[in-house]
Design a protein around this motif. Structure first.
Motif, short mmCIF file in Angstrom:
data_model
loop_
_atom_site.label_atom_id
_atom_site.label_comp_id
_atom_site.label_asym_id
_atom_site.label_seq_id
_atom_site.Cartn_x
_atom_site.Cartn_y
_atom_site.Cartn_z
N UNK A 1 -4.71 -30.51 -20.53
CA UNK A 1 -3.64 -31.65 -20.81
C UNK A 1 -3.04 -32.06 -19.53
N UNK A 2 -2.74 -31.22 -18.44
CA UNK A 2 -2.07 -31.71 -17.23
C UNK A 2 -2.98 -32.50 -16.33
N UNK A 3 -4.21 -31.81 -16.09
CA UNK A 3 -5.22 -32.11 -15.09
C UNK A 3 -6.39 -33.10 -15.69
N UNK A 4 -6.58 -33.09 -16.80
CA UNK A 4 -7.70 -33.85 -17.47
C UNK A 4 -8.90 -33.10 -17.58
N UNK A 5 -9.09 -31.82 -16.97
CA UNK A 5 -10.11 -31.01 -17.08
C UNK A 5 -9.79 -29.53 -17.02
N UNK A 6 -10.29 -28.73 -17.90
CA UNK A 6 -9.97 -27.29 -17.77
C UNK A 6 -11.22 -26.52 -17.78
N UNK A 7 -10.90 -24.96 -17.45
CA UNK A 7 -12.18 -24.03 -17.53
C UNK A 7 -12.80 -24.08 -18.94
N UNK A 8 -12.35 -24.33 -20.06
CA UNK A 8 -12.84 -24.33 -21.43
C UNK A 8 -12.51 -25.87 -21.86
N UNK A 9 -13.43 -26.69 -22.57
CA UNK A 9 -13.26 -27.97 -22.84
C UNK A 9 -12.62 -27.75 -24.20
N UNK A 10 -11.36 -28.34 -24.46
CA UNK A 10 -10.84 -28.62 -25.73
C UNK A 10 -10.61 -29.97 -26.26
N UNK A 11 -10.32 -30.01 -27.49
CA UNK A 11 -10.12 -31.31 -28.17
C UNK A 11 -8.81 -31.80 -27.92
N UNK A 12 -8.46 -32.58 -26.82
CA UNK A 12 -7.11 -32.97 -26.47
C UNK A 12 -6.54 -33.82 -27.53
N UNK A 13 -5.29 -33.70 -27.80
CA UNK A 13 -4.74 -34.70 -28.69
C UNK A 13 -3.58 -35.50 -27.77
N UNK A 14 -4.07 -36.59 -27.66
CA UNK A 14 -2.92 -37.80 -26.73
C UNK A 14 -2.03 -38.54 -27.78
N UNK A 15 -0.86 -38.04 -27.80
CA UNK A 15 0.02 -38.65 -28.73
C UNK A 15 0.64 -39.95 -28.23
#
Length: 182
Positions: A168-182
């Motif tokens: 959520x903060x950097x746009x890429x994480x250790x494990x990919x999640x389905x980011x919800x962008x409100x």
């Protein structure tokens, strides 16, 4: 005030917490974390469930997940997760000679049900997230959990590797999640 739901409504987003029996710290290294990621992959690939947020803490797991109608209902999904994770954790503990923890998990086992180990508490917490406000409240809670003084696992949420905060903060994480962008 949020209510804890016992019934399952498919195609909704839930905030879920699994707690380790006796609050024992069982997530010390990547081998253990990878078991959780393997389960995440399984529920995504087999049921179309979506992981929107998570934090794997030393003695509990927080998860925000959309559970589809292809998935078993929440109680069965969590029961299967606990079973899968327990087998994997016990095998890793055996390979590391951690018989102190294995003994604790044997003592807690519900032998009358044929169980040999009890790594997780019997219950789990779940909360149906049906508003943006509640979703963001729980997402911020799990992302900030590693930064709390009693954990002291990270200074900033994005510093903790085993959380979706970096997604959520950097746009890429250790494990990919389905980011919800409100």
């Amino acid at each position: 005030m949020a209510r804890r739901y016992k019934l399952f409504i498919p195609n909704e987003i839930y905030f879920i917490t699994l707690t380790v029996f006796g609050f024992n710290k069982i997530f010390p290294n990547n081998k253990y974390f990878n078991l959780v990621y393997k389960w995440f992959d399984y529920v995504k690939d087999n049921y179309g469930n979506e992981i929107h947020g998570y934090a794997i803490m030393p003695n509990h797991i927080h998860l925000i997940m959309k559970i589809t109608d292809k998935s078993p209902e929440l109680s069965i999904l969590i029961m299967n997760a606990k079973r899968f994770l327990t087998y994997g954790i016990i095998e890793l503990l055996k390979s590391e000679g951690r018989y102190d923890l294995i003994s604790i998990f044997q003592i807690g086992a519900r032998k009358e049900l044929g169980a040999y180990h009890r790594v997780f508490t019997d219950r789990y917490d779940s909360l149906l997230l049906q508003s943006q406000k509640l979703f963001l409240e729980k997402l911020n809670y799990i992302h900030n959990n590693p930064c709390q003084p009693h954990w002291n696992l990270a200074i900033e949420p994005e510093d903790y590797k085993h959380s979706s905060a970096t997604n959520y903060i950097l746009g890429k994480g250790y494990y990919d999640v389905d980011v919800i962008d409100f």
